[in-house]
Scaffold this active site. Sequence first.
Site, PDB file in Angstrom:
ATOM      1  N   LYS A  43       9.992   2.652  -4.084  1.00 37.69           N
ATOM      2  CA  LYS A  43       8.592   2.441  -4.482  1.00 37.69           C
ATOM      3  C   LYS A  43       8.274   3.480  -5.552  1.00 37.69           C
ATOM      4  CE  LYS A  43       4.986  -0.127  -3.308  1.00 37.69           C
ATOM      5  NZ  LYS A  43       4.859  -1.447  -2.730  1.00 37.69           N
TER       6      LYS A  43
ATOM      7  N   ASP B 145       2.415  -3.941  -7.771  1.00 36.60           N
ATOM      8  CA  ASP B 145       1.699  -3.532  -6.562  1.00 36.60           C
ATOM      9  C   ASP B 145       0.262  -3.304  -7.034  1.00 36.60           C
ATOM     10  OD1 ASP B 145       2.220  -2.638  -3.587  1.00 36.60           O
ATOM     11  OD2 ASP B 145       0.931  -1.077  -4.388  1.00 36.60           O
TER      12      ASP B 145
HETATM   13  P1  NDP Z   1      -4.309  -5.522  -6.700  1.00 34.96           P
HETATM   14  O1  NDP Z   1      -4.348  -4.349  -7.575  1.00 34.96           O
HETATM   15  O2  NDP Z   1      -4.100  -6.872  -7.289  1.00 34.96           O
HETATM   16  O3  NDP Z   1      -5.608  -5.601  -5.797  1.00 34.96           O
HETATM   17  C1  NDP Z   1      -5.961  -4.538  -4.961  1.00 34.96           C
HETATM   18  C2  NDP Z   1      -7.319  -4.830  -4.358  1.00 34.96           C
HETATM   19  O4  NDP Z   1      -7.588  -3.862  -3.366  1.00 34.96           O
HETATM   20  C3  NDP Z   1      -8.432  -4.730  -5.373  1.00 34.96           C
HETATM   21  O5  NDP Z   1      -9.463  -5.604  -5.002  1.00 34.96           O
HETATM   22  C4  NDP Z   1      -8.873  -3.276  -5.226  1.00 34.96           C
HETATM   23  O6  NDP Z   1     -10.216  -3.019  -5.631  1.00 34.96           O
HETATM   24  C5  NDP Z   1      -8.726  -3.067  -3.746  1.00 34.96           C
HETATM   25  N1  NDP Z   1      -8.468  -1.636  -3.488  1.00 34.96           N
HETATM   26  C6  NDP Z   1      -7.434  -0.902  -3.958  1.00 34.96           C
HETATM   27  N2  NDP Z   1      -7.558   0.381  -3.539  1.00 34.96           N
HETATM   28  C7  NDP Z   1      -8.689   0.425  -2.807  1.00 34.96           C
HETATM   29  C8  NDP Z   1      -9.340   1.442  -2.105  1.00 34.96           C
HETATM   30  N3  NDP Z   1      -8.852   2.699  -2.072  1.00 34.96           N
HETATM   31  N4  NDP Z   1     -10.478   1.124  -1.445  1.00 34.96           N
HETATM   32  C9  NDP Z   1     -10.977  -0.135  -1.460  1.00 34.96           C
HETATM   33  N5  NDP Z   1     -10.413  -1.152  -2.119  1.00 34.96           N
HETATM   34  C10 NDP Z   1      -9.274  -0.870  -2.770  1.00 34.96           C
HETATM   35  O7  NDP Z   1      -3.151  -5.204  -5.620  1.00 34.96           O
HETATM   36  P2  NDP Z   1      -2.376  -6.207  -4.670  1.00 34.96           P
HETATM   37  O8  NDP Z   1      -3.258  -7.325  -4.266  1.00 34.96           O
HETATM   38  O9  NDP Z   1      -1.068  -6.491  -5.288  1.00 34.96           O
HETATM   39  O10 NDP Z   1      -2.069  -5.264  -3.417  1.00 34.96           O
HETATM   40  C11 NDP Z   1      -2.940  -5.158  -2.292  1.00 34.96           C
HETATM   41  C12 NDP Z   1      -2.177  -4.607  -1.100  1.00 34.96           C
HETATM   42  O11 NDP Z   1      -1.071  -5.462  -0.799  1.00 34.96           O
HETATM   43  C13 NDP Z   1      -1.572  -3.209  -1.295  1.00 34.96           C
HETATM   44  O12 NDP Z   1      -1.577  -2.531  -0.073  1.00 34.96           O
HETATM   45  C14 NDP Z   1      -0.125  -3.524  -1.675  1.00 34.96           C
HETATM   46  O13 NDP Z   1       0.752  -2.456  -1.397  1.00 34.96           O
HETATM   47  C15 NDP Z   1       0.143  -4.715  -0.765  1.00 34.96           C
HETATM   48  N6  NDP Z   1       1.252  -5.560  -1.159  1.00 34.96           N
HETATM   49  C16 NDP Z   1       1.288  -6.165  -2.380  1.00 34.96           C
HETATM   50  C17 NDP Z   1       2.340  -6.969  -2.726  1.00 34.96           C
HETATM   51  C18 NDP Z   1       2.365  -7.733  -3.992  1.00 34.96           C
HETATM   52  O14 NDP Z   1       3.246  -8.598  -4.135  1.00 34.96           O
HETATM   53  N7  NDP Z   1       1.458  -7.533  -4.923  1.00 34.96           N
HETATM   54  C19 NDP Z   1       3.496  -7.119  -1.829  1.00 34.96           C
HETATM   55  C20 NDP Z   1       3.315  -6.521  -0.518  1.00 34.96           C
HETATM   56  C21 NDP Z   1       2.242  -5.759  -0.228  1.00 34.96           C
HETATM   57  P3  NDP Z   1     -10.494  -2.228  -7.008  1.00 34.96           P
HETATM   58  O15 NDP Z   1     -10.106  -3.202  -8.079  1.00 34.96           O
HETATM   59  O16 NDP Z   1     -11.935  -1.911  -6.972  1.00 34.96           O
HETATM   60  O17 NDP Z   1      -9.605  -1.013  -6.980  1.00 34.96           O
END
Ligand code: NDP
Length: 451
Positions: A131, A171
Amino acid sequence: MNIKDPKQFTEDFMAYLQAKNQGEPEFHQAVLEVVESLSEFLIKNPRYIHFKILERMVEPERVVQFRVPWTDDKGDIHINRGYRVEMNSAIGPYKGGLRFHPNINLNIFKFLAFEQVLKNSLTSLPMGGGKGGSDFDPKGKSDNEVMRFCQSFMIELTRHIGPNTDVPAGDIGVGGREIGFMFGQYKRLRNEFTGVLTGKGIDWGGSLIRPEATGYGTVYFAEEMLKTRGDSFKGKTVTISGSGNVAQFAVEKVLDLGGKPVSLSDSGGTIYDPDGIDRDKLEYIKELKNIYRGRISEYAETYGVQYFENERPWGIKCDVALPCATQNEISGSEAETLLNNGCFVVAEGANMPSTYEAEHKFLDAKILYAPGKAANAGGVAVSGLEMTQNSMRLSWTREEVDEKLKSIMHNIHNMCVKHGQEKDGFVHYVRGANIAGFVKVANAMIAQGLV
Ligand code: NDP
């Protein structure tokens, strides 16, 4: 180390880990969850203790940290920090996402890389775990600024990755745009077109269903859990957090399966739409988030629904909760509220979204609770399928990839049941996922000698 009593074993191991890795709370939390659920199994299988497999698994094979200088549109210079934690390559090249977010540090990447090793093993595909990312914040930056940052980031990262060495993906904060800029720079630096990153655009080596995979996979996994109780998503009220890649496609699949998604969130707050987020509203969200890069509060203004500033969705009554934003986004008291409101399924789209206290509340209540390493493994699974297609230089159809994704999620579910089912029928998905993921990696490590 006491090897008779599981509780003592866990305490001793955690004391060892904490002494060696001070000030790394998320890493400690991720390891604690694993050791706690593995300790009994390890005591019954002492060769893993003899070969010090756990001690080796918590020590990254390699960590790189580097300087990333770049200039903004005004010509001002900024310095960010880049990381790649190459955790374990026992069963394949390192594989795992890159995260761009201001609140990251080595501790976060170690927790994510550790989880990734077990998750990748669960997919049954030949992928080790890693990662990385940066404390760069893409929010509010122009496309050109993001491109300059990605190019600078890749100038250093390129030495450490490769299609048979380490294959990063997206991510938080890293989507198709960022993968494109990094892939272009890698190609230019190395003069080769290879599958060194996954999540690529469909016209240049990407796989169909990769963007959808994590969200769809999480919902497929939750549907498998519901099936164990003769139930399904039909008619279920579903709360979802986040509004990025994982959350958007979780909404889409919940709709396909007849459920009603009622919430989404971002770091500013939560929207609650009691009528349900339908397909038209989902299209609006995709445009808002992926093109205009706006805030979820705008949804509330557009559709006249409630917006809870600085709040998360867990106070909303639901049957199923899908946390899809970030780590530790469900506290112990929020877990209690969910349970009191009748929620009986929690499938983690995000990595470690439940705090230690929340996880134990779900387990004690014996609801259908799946940890991220099982429920969100669909993303990395389809990344694995993207690597296969790149090696074979062909592209599978949408239907083919979706079928493979479904079948992988089904198999992961079966493995969790096999290793996690208790005498009363309750499936301890955390234990099941940890044992199933651990055994394959541990056996490979033993077979490969002291490396
Ligand atoms: P994105 O960047 O596309 O979306 C993240 C979302 O979560 C946004 O809406 C963001 O809001 C919100 N967010 C992030 N940090 C915070 C925080 N500290 N507090 C509140 N809201 C928060 O990321 P993904 O959708 O790709 O990833 C989301 C989760 O899924 C993560 O935990 C990631 O590790 C996990 N994941 C993702 C994979 C993938 O294929 N993309 C695979 C497996 C797991 P804002 O825009 O306001 O920051």
